[in-house]
Write a protein that holds these residues in place. Structure first.
Motif, PDB file in Angstrom:
ATOM      1  N   LEU A   1      34.858  35.374  40.880  1.00  0.00           N
ATOM      2  CA  LEU A   1      36.164  35.267  40.248  1.00  0.00           C
ATOM      3  C   LEU A   1      36.512  33.837  39.873  1.00  0.00           C
ATOM      4  CD1 LEU A   1      38.236  37.696  42.493  1.00  0.00           C
ATOM      5  CD2 LEU A   1      37.652  38.039  40.095  1.00  0.00           C
ATOM      6  N   PRO A   2      37.079  33.645  38.687  1.00  0.00           N
ATOM      7  CA  PRO A   2      37.525  32.313  38.274  1.00  0.00           C
ATOM      8  C   PRO A   2      38.910  32.029  38.854  1.00  0.00           C
ATOM      9  CG  PRO A   2      38.052  33.869  36.558  1.00  0.00           C
ATOM     10  CD  PRO A   2      37.363  34.664  37.657  1.00  0.00           C
ATOM     11  N   ALA A   3      39.447  30.859  38.547  1.00  0.00           N
ATOM     12  CA  ALA A   3      40.838  30.582  38.871  1.00  0.00           C
ATOM     13  C   ALA A   3      41.738  31.553  38.108  1.00  0.00           C
ATOM     14  CB  ALA A   3      41.182  29.143  38.508  1.00  0.00           C
ATOM     15  N   TRP A   4      42.884  31.853  38.672  1.00  0.00           N
ATOM     16  CA  TRP A   4      43.810  32.812  38.056  1.00  0.00           C
ATOM     17  C   TRP A   4      44.176  32.394  36.634  1.00  0.00           C
ATOM     18  CZ3 TRP A   4      45.622  37.487  37.968  1.00  0.00           C
ATOM     19  CH2 TRP A   4      46.868  37.763  37.407  1.00  0.00           C
ATOM     20  N   HIS A   5      44.429  31.097  36.418  1.00  0.00           N
ATOM     21  CA  HIS A   5      44.834  30.658  35.082  1.00  0.00           C
ATOM     22  C   HIS A   5      43.719  30.865  34.065  1.00  0.00           C
ATOM     23  CE1 HIS A   5      42.487  26.898  35.082  1.00  0.00           C
ATOM     24  NE2 HIS A   5      42.828  26.763  36.348  1.00  0.00           N
ATOM     25  N   THR A   6      42.447  30.853  34.514  1.00  0.00           N
ATOM     26  CA  THR A   6      41.327  31.135  33.605  1.00  0.00           C
ATOM     27  C   THR A   6      41.347  32.590  33.168  1.00  0.00           C
ATOM     28  OG1 THR A   6      39.973  29.435  34.664  1.00  0.00           O
ATOM     29  CG2 THR A   6      38.812  31.109  33.381  1.00  0.00           C
ATOM     30  N   LEU A   7      41.648  33.476  34.091  1.00  0.00           N
ATOM     31  CA  LEU A   7      41.735  34.899  33.774  1.00  0.00           C
ATOM     32  C   LEU A   7      42.880  35.167  32.794  1.00  0.00           C
ATOM     33  CD1 LEU A   7      40.489  37.659  34.490  1.00  0.00           C
ATOM     34  CD2 LEU A   7      42.128  37.828  36.359  1.00  0.00           C
ATOM     35  N   VAL A   8      44.019  34.542  33.035  1.00  0.00           N
ATOM     36  CA  VAL A   8      45.164  34.701  32.134  1.00  0.00           C
ATOM     37  C   VAL A   8      44.834  34.138  30.751  1.00  0.00           C
ATOM     38  CG1 VAL A   8      47.575  34.083  31.734  1.00  0.00           C
ATOM     39  CG2 VAL A   8      46.820  34.709  34.039  1.00  0.00           C
ATOM     40  N   ALA A   9      44.054  33.050  30.714  1.00  0.00           N
ATOM     41  CA  ALA A   9      43.661  32.464  29.433  1.00  0.00           C
ATOM     42  C   ALA A   9      42.815  33.441  28.609  1.00  0.00           C
ATOM     43  CB  ALA A   9      42.891  31.164  29.662  1.00  0.00           C
ATOM     44  N   GLU A  10      42.004  34.265  29.276  1.00  0.00           N
ATOM     45  CA  GLU A  10      41.232  35.287  28.556  1.00  0.00           C
ATOM     46  C   GLU A  10      42.175  36.312  27.913  1.00  0.00           C
ATOM     47  OE1 GLU A  10      37.049  35.747  28.954  1.00  0.00           O
ATOM     48  OE2 GLU A  10      38.152  34.052  28.117  1.00  0.00           O
ATOM     49  N   ALA A  11      43.263  36.635  28.611  1.00  0.00           N
ATOM     50  CA  ALA A  11      44.260  37.540  28.026  1.00  0.00           C
ATOM     51  C   ALA A  11      44.940  36.886  26.827  1.00  0.00           C
ATOM     52  CB  ALA A  11      45.291  37.918  29.084  1.00  0.00           C
ATOM     53  N   ASP A  12      45.240  35.596  26.933  1.00  0.00           N
ATOM     54  CA  ASP A  12      45.824  34.876  25.801  1.00  0.00           C
ATOM     55  C   ASP A  12      44.867  34.860  24.611  1.00  0.00           C
ATOM     56  OD1 ASP A  12      48.141  34.304  27.227  1.00  0.00           O
ATOM     57  OD2 ASP A  12      47.407  32.352  27.920  1.00  0.00           O
ATOM     58  N   LYS A  13      43.577  34.727  24.891  1.00  0.00           N
ATOM     59  CA  LYS A  13      42.579  34.739  23.819  1.00  0.00           C
ATOM     60  C   LYS A  13      42.564  36.097  23.115  1.00  0.00           C
ATOM     61  CE  LYS A  13      37.726  33.538  22.949  1.00  0.00           C
ATOM     62  NZ  LYS A  13      36.460  33.039  23.573  1.00  0.00           N
ATOM     63  N   ALA A  14      42.727  37.170  23.879  1.00  0.00           N
ATOM     64  CA  ALA A  14      42.790  38.503  23.272  1.00  0.00           C
ATOM     65  C   ALA A  14      43.967  38.597  22.308  1.00  0.00           C
ATOM     66  CB  ALA A  14      42.897  39.570  24.354  1.00  0.00           C
ATOM     67  N   ARG A  15      45.077  37.991  22.664  1.00  0.00           N
ATOM     68  CA  ARG A  15      46.239  38.008  21.764  1.00  0.00           C
ATOM     69  C   ARG A  15      45.927  37.282  20.453  1.00  0.00           C
ATOM     70  NH1 ARG A  15      50.476  39.872  24.834  1.00  0.00           N
ATOM     71  NH2 ARG A  15      50.339  39.425  27.078  1.00  0.00           N
ATOM     72  N   LEU A  16      45.180  36.185  20.541  1.00  0.00           N
ATOM     73  CA  LEU A  16      44.791  35.467  19.331  1.00  0.00           C
ATOM     74  C   LEU A  16      43.930  36.341  18.436  1.00  0.00           C
ATOM     75  CD1 LEU A  16      43.975  31.912  20.763  1.00  0.00           C
ATOM     76  CD2 LEU A  16      45.979  32.593  19.429  1.00  0.00           C
ATOM     77  N   TYR A  17      43.009  37.087  19.032  1.00  0.00           N
ATOM     78  CA  TYR A  17      42.161  37.985  18.251  1.00  0.00           C
ATOM     79  C   TYR A  17      42.993  39.094  17.612  1.00  0.00           C
ATOM     80  CZ  TYR A  17      37.509  36.195  19.312  1.00  0.00           C
ATOM     81  OH  TYR A  17      36.378  35.427  19.354  1.00  0.00           O
TER      82      TYR A  17
END
Length: 299
Positions: free
Chosen positions: A271-287
């Motif tokens: 598992l990464p840091a929590w903020h890294t996981l949230v950043a993946e969700a933010d990236k999905a929003r960009l897509y």
């Protein structure tokens, strides 16, 4: 049934984006202000009545919408699904009213000397009419008991079964039409299967797979990453890495076919840091905000 909405207009509301929550991230998830629409938890972790797990679930639900994702229902099991399991599931769903309830297109339960026993894994199903009939009966039973739609997820299969008579897409389409369930499409699983089966063009294979299932039934998408194998060996679906470029590319295609499907970021190991996981969700929003290129038919 989900509303029919393939190739929806850009006026369609922005779809929900969430992450799978694992134990090391509990505290951070509860204490920060995160741009997340929902949290997914593994259903069976909360079957026990009372105790700290229920306290945690109450806390999470007070801050986020919650989705229940099962790993043990075994929807394709010929012996049926444990009544005790379903009773626990119903009690949990009735109490917490999750955004989604989902499990996998697999079997897990078997009869061992007259006892209904669980295999402890997601075992692949042959794609034929006999298996389909079992699966449909079980999905209908679950939906009738819960009084709501169930989402069924495609899985990674590490073996090729000899008794398939139809394709996976045909199998899934028949399931949706006859059981009136929804779909949770795991894009990483499609790509892992394509690579493990040495498809010449995994992306084209995956795009065709998406085109051949009922897009209007896709309620949720899962995105995940895997550890690259050594020397071209078998890929294990370990959910231990960032989402790779192939999966992000396929995600754009999937959102073109159904722009209302929710998105869930899965990360279960290393598992990464929590903020890294949230950043993946933010990236999905960009897509989601990037104008996708319409998928071309295969030749």
């Amino acid at each position: 049934m989900p509303q029919a909405n393939p190739f929806a207009s850009r006026s369609t509301p922005v779809p929900k984006v969430g992450v799978g929550l694992r134990h090391p991230h509990y505290r951070e998830a509860l204490t920060g202000d995160w741009n997340l629409d929902f949290i997914e938890v593994h259903t069976e972790n909360f079957f026990a009545e009372g105790g700290l797990t229920r306290v945690f679930l109450e806390d999470i639900r007070s801050k986020f919408s919650v989705s229940f994702h099962g790993t043990a229902m075994g929807l394709g099991s010929a012996v049926g699904i444990s009544t005790k399991y379903l009773q626990r599931l119903k009690a949990l769903v009735d109490e917490y009213q999750p955004l989604f309830v989902s499990d996998h297109l697999c079997f897990a339960w078997g009869d061992i000397k007259g006892n209904q026993s669980h295999a402890g894994d997601l075992l692949p199903l042959p794609f034929n009419e006999e298996t389909l009939s079992v699966l449909i009966d079980n999905v209908r039973r679950v939906q009738d008991m819960l009084g709501r739609q169930l989402l069924v997820e495609n899985i990674v299969s590490y073996i090729n079964l000899d008794n398939n008579t139809i394709s996976e897409a045909e199998f899934i389409t028949a399931l949706v039409e006859r059981a009136e369930c929804g779909l949770l499409v795991d894009l990483n699983n499609i790509l892992v299967n394509a690579r493990n089966r040495k498809e010449r063009d995994p992306i084209r294979f995956a795009r065709n797979w998406l085109r051949n299932i009922p897009a209007n039934a896709v309620v949720e998408l899962h995105l995940a990453g895997y550890t690259p194998p050594v020397d071209g060996g078998l890929i294990i679906d370990d959910h231990s890495q960032p989402i790779n470029d192939e999966c992000w590319s396929l995600y754009k295609d999937a959102m073109e076919l159904n722009q209302t499907a929710a998105t869930l970021i899965e990360w279960d190991n290393d598992l990464p840091a929590w903020h890294t996981l949230v950043a993946e969700a933010d990236k999905a929003r960009l897509y989601q905000r990037t104008e996708p290129k319409r998928i071309e038919a295969s030749t």
